[in-house]
Motif scaffolding. Structure first.
Motif, PDB file in Angstrom:
ATOM      1  N   TYR A 450      -5.623  -2.819  13.701  1.00 43.83           N
ATOM      2  CA  TYR A 450      -6.383  -4.008  13.166  1.00 43.83           C
ATOM      3  C   TYR A 450      -5.694  -4.640  11.589  1.00 43.83           C
ATOM      4  CZ  TYR A 450     -10.508  -6.263  11.100  1.00 43.83           C
ATOM      5  OH  TYR A 450     -11.187  -7.541  10.597  1.00 43.83           O
ATOM      6  N   ARG A 451      -5.430  -3.777  10.946  1.00 48.05           N
ATOM      7  CA  ARG A 451      -4.717  -3.911   9.679  1.00 48.05           C
ATOM      8  C   ARG A 451      -3.494  -5.063  10.164  1.00 48.05           C
ATOM      9  NH1 ARG A 451      -8.523  -2.544   7.110  1.00 48.05           N
ATOM     10  NH2 ARG A 451      -8.575  -0.549   6.092  1.00 48.05           N
ATOM     11  N   VAL A 452      -2.415  -4.559  11.093  1.00 42.97           N
ATOM     12  CA  VAL A 452      -1.574  -5.451  11.390  1.00 42.97           C
ATOM     13  C   VAL A 452      -1.840  -6.823  11.905  1.00 42.97           C
ATOM     14  CG1 VAL A 452       0.515  -5.297  12.844  1.00 42.97           C
ATOM     15  CG2 VAL A 452      -0.016  -3.406  11.537  1.00 42.97           C
ATOM     16  N   LEU A 453      -2.708  -6.677  12.903  1.00 45.78           N
ATOM     17  CA  LEU A 453      -3.109  -8.027  13.746  1.00 45.78           C
ATOM     18  C   LEU A 453      -3.805  -8.922  12.727  1.00 45.78           C
ATOM     19  CD1 LEU A 453      -4.383  -6.353  16.976  1.00 45.78           C
ATOM     20  CD2 LEU A 453      -2.235  -7.594  16.901  1.00 45.78           C
ATOM     21  N   ARG A 454      -4.576  -8.472  11.702  1.00 52.47           N
ATOM     22  CA  ARG A 454      -5.100  -9.349  10.946  1.00 52.47           C
ATOM     23  C   ARG A 454      -4.629  -9.862   9.650  1.00 52.47           C
ATOM     24  NH1 ARG A 454      -9.307 -12.098  12.687  1.00 52.47           N
ATOM     25  NH2 ARG A 454      -9.249 -13.150  10.688  1.00 52.47           N
ATOM     26  N   SER A 455      -3.194  -9.049   9.438  1.00 49.38           N
ATOM     27  CA  SER A 455      -2.552  -9.357   7.995  1.00 49.38           C
ATOM     28  C   SER A 455      -1.949 -10.755   8.087  1.00 49.38           C
ATOM     29  CB  SER A 455      -1.509  -8.307   8.000  1.00 49.38           C
ATOM     30  OG  SER A 455      -0.417  -8.277   9.103  1.00 49.38           O
ATOM     31  N   TRP A 456      -1.632 -11.348   9.040  1.00 52.09           N
ATOM     32  CA  TRP A 456      -1.005 -12.683   8.851  1.00 52.09           C
ATOM     33  C   TRP A 456      -1.970 -13.810   8.371  1.00 52.09           C
ATOM     34  CZ3 TRP A 456       3.629 -13.089   7.989  1.00 52.09           C
ATOM     35  CH2 TRP A 456       4.651 -12.534   9.079  1.00 52.09           C
ATOM     36  N   SER A 457      -3.354 -13.592   9.011  1.00 57.00           N
ATOM     37  CA  SER A 457      -4.223 -14.552   8.589  1.00 57.00           C
ATOM     38  C   SER A 457      -5.348 -14.212   7.436  1.00 57.00           C
ATOM     39  CB  SER A 457      -5.130 -14.907   9.883  1.00 57.00           C
ATOM     40  OG  SER A 457      -5.737 -13.511  10.233  1.00 57.00           O
ATOM     41  N   ASP A 458      -5.313 -13.168   7.562  1.00 58.07           N
ATOM     42  CA  ASP A 458      -6.437 -12.560   6.096  1.00 58.07           C
ATOM     43  C   ASP A 458      -5.540 -12.483   5.082  1.00 58.07           C
ATOM     44  OD1 ASP A 458      -7.949 -12.539   8.477  1.00 58.07           O
ATOM     45  OD2 ASP A 458      -8.798 -10.499   8.251  1.00 58.07           O
ATOM     46  N   SER A 459      -5.047 -11.251   4.874  1.00 57.33           N
ATOM     47  CA  SER A 459      -4.028 -11.051   3.666  1.00 57.33           C
ATOM     48  C   SER A 459      -3.338  -9.851   4.083  1.00 57.33           C
ATOM     49  CB  SER A 459      -5.040 -10.631   2.552  1.00 57.33           C
ATOM     50  OG  SER A 459      -4.231 -10.176   1.534  1.00 57.33           O
ATOM     51  N   PRO A 460      -2.079  -9.673   3.578  1.00 62.35           N
ATOM     52  CA  PRO A 460      -1.302  -8.186   3.738  1.00 62.35           C
ATOM     53  C   PRO A 460      -1.735  -7.201   2.823  1.00 62.35           C
ATOM     54  CG  PRO A 460       0.024  -9.826   2.436  1.00 62.35           C
ATOM     55  CD  PRO A 460      -1.259 -10.404   2.880  1.00 62.35           C
ATOM     56  N   VAL A 461      -2.666  -7.400   1.850  1.00 61.76           N
ATOM     57  CA  VAL A 461      -2.911  -6.662   0.778  1.00 61.76           C
ATOM     58  C   VAL A 461      -3.415  -4.969   1.395  1.00 61.76           C
ATOM     59  CG1 VAL A 461      -5.162  -7.359   0.417  1.00 61.76           C
ATOM     60  CG2 VAL A 461      -4.102  -6.097  -1.442  1.00 61.76           C
ATOM     61  N   LEU A 462      -4.031  -5.187   2.513  1.00 59.08           N
ATOM     62  CA  LEU A 462      -4.586  -4.006   3.264  1.00 59.08           C
ATOM     63  C   LEU A 462      -3.708  -3.394   3.701  1.00 59.08           C
ATOM     64  CD1 LEU A 462      -8.372  -5.063   4.178  1.00 59.08           C
ATOM     65  CD2 LEU A 462      -7.679  -3.896   2.138  1.00 59.08           C
ATOM     66  N   LEU A 463      -2.819  -3.952   4.517  1.00 59.84           N
ATOM     67  CA  LEU A 463      -1.797  -3.291   5.064  1.00 59.84           C
ATOM     68  C   LEU A 463      -0.687  -2.781   4.165  1.00 59.84           C
ATOM     69  CD1 LEU A 463       0.067  -2.580   7.589  1.00 59.84           C
ATOM     70  CD2 LEU A 463       1.244  -4.898   7.427  1.00 59.84           C
ATOM     71  N   ARG A 464      -0.512  -3.371   3.184  1.00 58.45           N
ATOM     72  CA  ARG A 464       0.261  -2.957   2.091  1.00 58.45           C
ATOM     73  C   ARG A 464      -0.334  -1.491   1.395  1.00 58.45           C
ATOM     74  NH1 ARG A 464       0.320  -6.720  -1.591  1.00 58.45           N
ATOM     75  NH2 ARG A 464       1.692  -7.914  -0.671  1.00 58.45           N
ATOM     76  N   GLN A 465      -1.647  -1.670   1.198  1.00 63.56           N
ATOM     77  CA  GLN A 465      -2.018  -0.424   0.592  1.00 63.56           C
ATOM     78  C   GLN A 465      -2.379   0.798   1.564  1.00 63.56           C
ATOM     79  OE1 GLN A 465      -3.867  -0.140  -2.408  1.00 63.56           O
ATOM     80  NE2 GLN A 465      -3.758   2.075  -1.763  1.00 63.56           N
ATOM     81  N   ALA A 466      -2.205   0.275   2.828  1.00 62.49           N
ATOM     82  CA  ALA A 466      -2.152   1.544   3.797  1.00 62.49           C
ATOM     83  C   ALA A 466      -0.715   2.043   3.757  1.00 62.49           C
ATOM     84  CB  ALA A 466      -2.502   1.050   5.239  1.00 62.49           C
ATOM     85  N   LEU A 467       0.160   1.284   3.513  1.00 64.17           N
ATOM     86  CA  LEU A 467       1.336   1.962   3.426  1.00 64.17           C
ATOM     87  C   LEU A 467       1.620   2.653   2.128  1.00 64.17           C
ATOM     88  CD1 LEU A 467       3.733  -1.103   4.449  1.00 64.17           C
ATOM     89  CD2 LEU A 467       3.558   0.937   5.819  1.00 64.17           C
ATOM     90  N   LEU A 468       1.021   2.366   1.081  1.00 63.03           N
ATOM     91  CA  LEU A 468       1.084   3.090  -0.028  1.00 63.03           C
ATOM     92  C   LEU A 468       0.375   4.654   0.165  1.00 63.03           C
ATOM     93  CD1 LEU A 468       0.552   0.363  -2.719  1.00 63.03           C
ATOM     94  CD2 LEU A 468       2.641   1.851  -2.502  1.00 63.03           C
ATOM     95  N   ASP A 469      -0.807   4.409   0.836  1.00 62.64           N
ATOM     96  CA  ASP A 469      -1.534   5.563   0.951  1.00 62.64           C
ATOM     97  C   ASP A 469      -0.478   6.495   1.897  1.00 62.64           C
ATOM     98  OD1 ASP A 469      -3.491   4.580  -0.289  1.00 62.64           O
ATOM     99  OD2 ASP A 469      -4.894   3.735   1.360  1.00 62.64           O
ATOM    100  N   LEU A 470      -0.050   5.977   3.000  1.00 59.75           N
ATOM    101  CA  LEU A 470       0.981   6.926   3.840  1.00 59.75           C
ATOM    102  C   LEU A 470       1.865   7.503   3.168  1.00 59.75           C
ATOM    103  CD1 LEU A 470       1.518   7.928   6.736  1.00 59.75           C
ATOM    104  CD2 LEU A 470       2.726   5.812   7.079  1.00 59.75           C
ATOM    105  N   ARG A 471       2.313   6.822   1.987  1.00 60.85           N
ATOM    106  CA  ARG A 471       3.660   7.251   1.351  1.00 60.85           C
ATOM    107  C   ARG A 471       3.074   8.500   0.563  1.00 60.85           C
ATOM    108  NH1 ARG A 471       6.267   4.145  -3.930  1.00 60.85           N
ATOM    109  NH2 ARG A 471       4.237   4.535  -4.383  1.00 60.85           N
ATOM    110  N   ASN A 472       1.932   8.497   0.032  1.00 60.43           N
ATOM    111  CA  ASN A 472       1.174   9.431  -0.977  1.00 60.43           C
ATOM    112  C   ASN A 472       0.851  10.635  -0.107  1.00 60.43           C
ATOM    113  OD1 ASN A 472       1.344   7.683  -2.921  1.00 60.43           O
ATOM    114  ND2 ASN A 472      -0.877   6.897  -2.683  1.00 60.43           N
TER     115      ASN A 472
END
Length: 556
Positions: A450-472
């Motif tokens: 969902y984060r990926v499929l909606r990231s173009w139209s909604d905002s990439p901010v949640l996808l980027r936050q997910a990547l930061l969470d994964l890094r942590n």
């Protein structure tokens, strides 16, 4: 005009004359509707939009032959005539009508809207899924009487499903009112039983379920189940699964997010995929890395290059975060197991009577499907959910509150207790499910598509936050001895934190705006115009959201 064309027109004329004669003689099999009444059936009449209304209503308009759907339904249920046809409800994805017949039968007919997803596949997959879960898994889902997944074929002029009307009431009607364990337990146990049944079918691929003849020809020879995976300990289930091997196939994914907006016109891999890695990289990410919608700049401040960088990082990370095979096996699950779709007994113990609305159901990696069910999730914020076998309890200060406030806390405690009971049921009775629910990045992993499929139209901010969470949590979640490929500079993290804060501020401002609007349309529209004049873009985190041409979830 050819002889065949002339004959066809003559036949149509004769049919019209016959139907008119039926009505005059009182023998009509259908409930008559004037043209204006028919238009009310076709259009969205359950509410209005404060912005983008023309586009929103157009996407929810479904025209069909009102007489023909009644004829088809009569034949399907063995009735001579339909005695009533009423609009039961409508949403963004479907129009639902209730039909009653002269033989005492009742049925539901549902027409998908343009927002529902891929033409043909959405309906064909739902019908096959309904039949599979009823006949093979023993889940009480509606029986399908008749259906058509091709709007251009048949006499009705639209896709439709005519199905059984199940008894019971939506469980939200009873959820807050039932108090004692003997009344609540059947509901909790019933859902648990359904979710356990989902795990009984060892599917071979990721996608959605169809009848064999409804998938592309190149998919018809692929096996439905994994080799040597059918359960031998349950002879009855084994017999049903063995019979299903020839009847069903796995085909393109029916999740509407893969087909919405411009994606319906794009040519890319819709599945099926053999495993979680190919689903995530070959399907999900390759689609976004190779196609870039022209209207990307809708609600966020970013560039395609920045966006693709996020997707590249995720593509590098995925091979290292795929859980063990036991947690990634392709598993069928209901797409929206909510109180609105769960039917329970109207009185007495809340026995589960059925589960409806199987549209958009998918076969996906187990760890992405077997998350904690939203209908039992307590997120009220007043009661803490403790870890382990410790039950929730009221905060110590509640005794000093007013009687009304104390009653509110008691209601929240009741809901928190139900959350805890279901959580413990998973812990004690389903080890694999417990492991999946306890994964450090499990919830975000389930949301990644969902984060990926909606990231173009909604905002990439949640996808980027997910990547930061994964890094942590990389060291806890990723495979051993793998380097984390997710890299952000300190400046990028600071910029993201600011954008994330702004994003949350904007969502809070929109929620506050919604809460202050009245339900009556003209007053809400007047109030909206006043608030637009007083709207501060900087203070609210973004531009005024409700203007024609502005971002809309369903239009993007």
């Amino acid at each position: 005009m050819s002889f065949l064309a002339s004959a066809h027109l003559n036949l149509l004329a004769m049919q019209q004359i016959f139907k008119a004669a039926q009505k005059l003689s009182g023998l009509s099999r259908t409930v008559p509707f004037t043209r204006s009444q028919q238009v009310d059936l076709f259009k969205y009449t359950s509410g209005r939009w404060l912005y983008n209304e023309e586009e929103q209503t157009a996407l929810r308009y479904v025209e069909f032959d009102v007489d023909e759907i009644q004829h088809v339904a009569c034949a399907a249920v063995g009735a001579k005539r339909c005695v009533s046809l009423k609009k039961l409800g409508e949403g963004s994805y479907n129009k639902v009508f209730a039909l009653n017949f002269d033989n005492g039968m009742e049925a539901i007919v549902r027409f998908p809207t343009a927002l529902a997803g891929a033409p043909f596949f959405t309906t064909a997959s739902e019908v096959a899924t309904l039949e599979f879960v009823r006949e093979v898994l023993g889940i009480h889902a509606p029986r399908v009487f008749a259906w058509n997944a091709d709007a251009t074929a048949g006499s009705v002029g639209a896709e439709y499903i005519i199905m059984e009307k199940l008894s019971g009431v939506e469980s939200h009607n009873r959820w807050l009112h039932i108090a004692k364990a003997p009344q609540v337990s059947p509901l909790l146990n019933g859902v648990f039983d359904i979710e356990c049944k989902f795990e009984c079918a060892p599917f071979s691929q990721i996608g959605s379920l169809y009848f064999r003849d409804d998938v592309p020809a190149d998919l018809r020879d692929r096996p439905l189940f994994r080799p040597d995976s059918l359960p031998s300990h349950n002879p009855e289930l084994l017999r049903k699964l063995d019979a299903a091997k020839e009847k069903y196939r796995i085909g393109p994914i029916a999740d509407r997010q893969w087909w919405r907006s411009e994606r319906a016109e794009m040519i890319y891999d819709h599945g099926p995929w053999p495993d979680m890695g190919s689903f995530s990289i070959l399907g999900l990410l390759s689609m976004l890395l190779t196609t870039h919608p022209p209207d990307v700049a809708v609600s966020h401040l970013t560039t395609p290059t920045t966006h693709i960088k996020l997707l590249d990082m995720l593509a590098l990370a995925i091979p290292h975060i795929i859980p063990p095979h036991i947690l990634t096996t392709p598993t069928l699950w209901h797409a929206d197991l909510s109180h609105s779709n769960l039917l329970v007994a109207e009185e007495g113990p809340a026995e589960v009577r059925g589960l409806i609305d199987w549209q958009h159901s998918t076969i996906a990696p187990y760890c992405m499907q077997a998350t904690f069910p939203s209908l039992f999730t307590y997120d009220g914020g007043l009661i803490d959910i403790p870890t382990g076998r410790v039950p929730p309890k009221l905060p110590s200060h509640v005794s000093m509150l007013s009687s009304e406030q104390q009653e509110l806390y008691r209601i929240h405690l009741k809901l928190a207790m139900r959350h805890k009971v279901y959580e413990q049921k998973i812990v004690e009775e389903n080890e694999r499910r417990n492991i999946a629910c306890a994964m450090p990045f499990g919830a975000e992993l389930a949301l990644l598509p969902y984060r990926v499929l909606r990231s173009w139209s909604d905002s990439p901010v949640l996808l980027r936050q997910a990547l930061l969470d994964l890094r942590n949590v990389w060291d806890k979640f990723a495979h051993e001895d793998t380097q984390c490929p997710i890299h952000f500079t300190d400046n990028e993290v600071r910029n993201h934190d600011q954008e994330f804060q702004q994003y949350n501020k904007y969502q809070t401002s929109i929620t506050s705006l919604d809460d202050k609007l009245e339900s009556e349309f003209s007053r809400a529209l007047t109030a909206l115009k006043e608030r637009e004049g007083n709207w501060d873009d900087k203070a609210n985190g973004g531009s005024f959201p409700y203007k024609d041409g502005s971002f809309s979830f369903f239009l993007s």
